[in-house]
Design a protein around this motif. Sequence first.
Motif, PDB file in Angstrom:
ATOM      1  N   THR A  33      31.470  95.796  36.841  1.00 13.05           N
ATOM      2  CA  THR A  33      32.775  95.324  36.380  1.00 13.05           C
ATOM      3  C   THR A  33      33.673  96.495  35.992  1.00 13.05           C
ATOM      4  OG1 THR A  33      31.896  94.984  34.151  1.00 13.05           O
ATOM      5  CG2 THR A  33      31.932  93.077  35.619  1.00 13.05           C
ATOM      6  N   GLN A  34      33.098  97.520  35.345  1.00 15.67           N
ATOM      7  CA  GLN A  34      33.884  98.705  35.007  1.00 15.67           C
ATOM      8  C   GLN A  34      34.359  99.416  36.271  1.00 15.67           C
ATOM      9  OE1 GLN A  34      35.063 100.025  32.157  1.00 15.67           O
ATOM     10  NE2 GLN A  34      34.337  98.204  31.109  1.00 15.67           N
ATOM     11  N   ALA A  35      33.513  99.484  37.277  1.00 18.59           N
ATOM     12  CA  ALA A  35      33.901 100.115  38.543  1.00 18.59           C
ATOM     13  C   ALA A  35      35.054  99.358  39.193  1.00 18.59           C
ATOM     14  CB  ALA A  35      32.710 100.195  39.485  1.00 18.59           C
ATOM     15  N   ILE A  65      37.351  97.578  37.633  1.00 15.04           N
ATOM     16  CA  ILE A  65      38.557  97.831  36.836  1.00 15.04           C
ATOM     17  C   ILE A  65      39.126  99.208  37.153  1.00 15.04           C
ATOM     18  CG2 ILE A  65      39.374  98.224  34.480  1.00 15.04           C
ATOM     19  CD1 ILE A  65      37.353  96.013  33.621  1.00 15.04           C
ATOM     20  N   HIS A  66      38.257 100.212  37.217  1.00 18.92           N
ATOM     21  CA  HIS A  66      38.721 101.572  37.521  1.00 18.92           C
ATOM     22  C   HIS A  66      39.276 101.679  38.935  1.00 18.92           C
ATOM     23  CE1 HIS A  66      37.689 103.642  33.850  1.00 18.92           C
ATOM     24  NE2 HIS A  66      36.527 102.998  33.827  1.00 18.92           N
ATOM     25  N   ASN A  67      38.688 100.957  39.882  1.00 19.64           N
ATOM     26  CA  ASN A  67      39.223 100.954  41.246  1.00 19.64           C
ATOM     27  C   ASN A  67      40.630 100.394  41.282  1.00 19.64           C
ATOM     28  OD1 ASN A  67      37.117 102.184  42.550  1.00 19.64           O
ATOM     29  ND2 ASN A  67      36.137 100.275  43.165  1.00 19.64           N
ATOM     30  N   LYS A  68      40.880  99.336  40.522  1.00 22.75           N
ATOM     31  CA  LYS A  68      42.220  98.740  40.494  1.00 22.75           C
ATOM     32  C   LYS A  68      43.224  99.700  39.866  1.00 22.75           C
ATOM     33  CE  LYS A  68      44.825  94.727  39.168  1.00 22.75           C
ATOM     34  NZ  LYS A  68      44.847  93.411  38.602  1.00 22.75           N
ATOM     35  N   ASN A  80      42.999 103.026  39.579  1.00 21.13           N
ATOM     36  CA  ASN A  80      43.194 104.183  40.453  1.00 21.13           C
ATOM     37  C   ASN A  80      43.983 103.826  41.702  1.00 21.13           C
ATOM     38  OD1 ASN A  80      41.867 105.922  38.726  1.00 21.13           O
ATOM     39  ND2 ASN A  80      39.889 105.654  39.723  1.00 21.13           N
ATOM     40  N   PRO A  88      27.641  95.260  33.818  1.00 20.09           N
ATOM     41  CA  PRO A  88      28.787  95.962  33.229  1.00 20.09           C
ATOM     42  C   PRO A  88      29.241  97.172  34.039  1.00 20.09           C
ATOM     43  CG  PRO A  88      27.157  95.488  31.539  1.00 20.09           C
ATOM     44  CD  PRO A  88      26.539  95.142  32.853  1.00 20.09           C
ATOM     45  N   ILE A  89      28.323  97.829  34.690  1.00 17.76           N
ATOM     46  CA  ILE A  89      28.689  98.990  35.521  1.00 17.76           C
ATOM     47  C   ILE A  89      29.574  98.547  36.678  1.00 17.76           C
ATOM     48  CG2 ILE A  89      27.776 100.762  37.062  1.00 17.76           C
ATOM     49  CD1 ILE A  89      25.310 100.864  35.206  1.00 17.76           C
TER      50      ILE A  89
END
Length: 147
Positions: free
Chosen positions: A35-37, A39-42, A44, A32-33
């Motif tokens: 996948t969240q990273a 999503i946040h990269n996209k 940002n 999950p870490i």
Amino acid sequence: MKVSIQREKGFTLIEILVSLTILSIVIIAFVPIFTQAAIHNKINGNMLKTNEAAHVVASEYENLSDFQEKITRLPICSESSSSNSIHLGNKTIGDTNYDTRVELCKYETSGVKNLVQAVFITLANDNPEQEGEARKFLLEVSTNAQN
């Protein structure tokens, strides 16, 4: 005569299965870490792209005379009134089409005069939630100096 018993060195099947189970539990905990990273990269990256587009639009305008015919009265930035908003139209920057506008207001503080704050705003047409912003200060040319 002494008979020596040799033990074979290595791991048993049970030891390997236990270690693989522990390793898979640890990896599953970290999925999950990652996948969240991603999503946040996209998110940002898209935000950075729209902010960059706003800076490109801002670089096209060097002084207030570019907007002079569209400005009636500029409010002061520190007042609660809304700024003077001017629609600049659609602009294609890179491979994305943006709806652009600029918000203008007089920037007045102690000792600073004839300065206009311009906030250039870009909205990606394919993703309207994405809003980029670039701030720039323009010199206000008084009408007396133009004559």
